[in-house]
Design a protein around this motif. Sequence first.
Motif, PDB file in Angstrom:
ATOM      1  N   GLY A  54      83.051   6.916  44.792  1.00  0.00           N
ATOM      2  CA  GLY A  54      83.758   8.099  45.259  1.00  0.00           C
ATOM      3  C   GLY A  54      84.215   7.981  46.698  1.00  0.00           C
ATOM      4  O   GLY A  54      85.269   8.518  47.076  1.00  0.00           O
ATOM      5  N   ARG A  90      86.665  11.942  36.211  1.00  0.00           N
ATOM      6  CA  ARG A  90      86.072  11.005  35.239  1.00  0.00           C
ATOM      7  C   ARG A  90      85.870   9.674  35.947  1.00  0.00           C
ATOM      8  O   ARG A  90      86.467   9.444  37.009  1.00  0.00           O
ATOM      9  N   LYS A 124      95.105   7.730  33.136  1.00  0.00           N
ATOM     10  CA  LYS A 124      94.255   8.922  33.145  1.00  0.00           C
ATOM     11  C   LYS A 124      94.013   9.364  34.588  1.00  0.00           C
ATOM     12  O   LYS A 124      93.644   8.528  35.429  1.00  0.00           O
TER      13      LYS A 124
END
Length: 136
Positions: A54, A90, A124
């Motif tokens: 992240g 995700r 995505k």
Amino acid sequence: MTVTTDAAQALLKEGFAPWVQALDLSITEIGPTGATLTMPVAEHLERVGGIVCGQSLAAMADTAMVFACIGHMNRFHPVATTTLDTQFLRPATGDAIRCEAEVVRAGKALIFTRATLIAEPSEKPVATATATFFVP
Ligand SMILES: CC(C)(COP(=O)(O)OP(=O)(O)OC[C@H]1O[C@@H](n2cnc3c(N)ncnc32)[C@H](O)[C@@H]1OP(=O)(O)O)[C@@H](O)C(=O)NCCC(=O)NCCSC(=O)Cc1ccccc1
């Protein structure tokens, strides 16, 4: 004068911290409405479990939104991030991450931006982000 992708790439090399450069970001588009950057998925960006950490995604989003501001201003004027919010939708995996950053509203002192981070080749969305920048 128009800020080109090559000039923006040179600014990224000269003006950003070495560990941000280690993300190996490429600026593929820059213009009045925003900027698009890509980041190859590589081992040094992965956390345990083989997904892009992240911290890398947040740094990429912040950097992309800075360049969205530069594209909007059409000049290399410094900006200061005052807020940065990220949502990790995700796990980010694949060959590369593309970050599409846009200016939502620009005032005299503040520029509001948002970004979507998309995994390639799956297309995505893996994260979204917003940031506010102060224009000194
Ligand atoms: C799991 C959850 C948080 C919640 O999911 P929910 O709301 O319940 O929704 P849902 O169940 O629909 O799943 C949604 C999608 O997620 C996928 N998926 C779910 N579970 C698994 C799994 N076990 N393994 C693999 N994939 C899994 C699932 O297939 C689906 O994908 P799809 O839509 O079919 O393509 C999800 O939103 C997520 O993974 N977000 C990204 C978080 C992230 O990457 N954060 C940054 C890294 S952390 C960091 O850097 C800090 C750190 C550093 C170093 C060391 C330590 C920490």
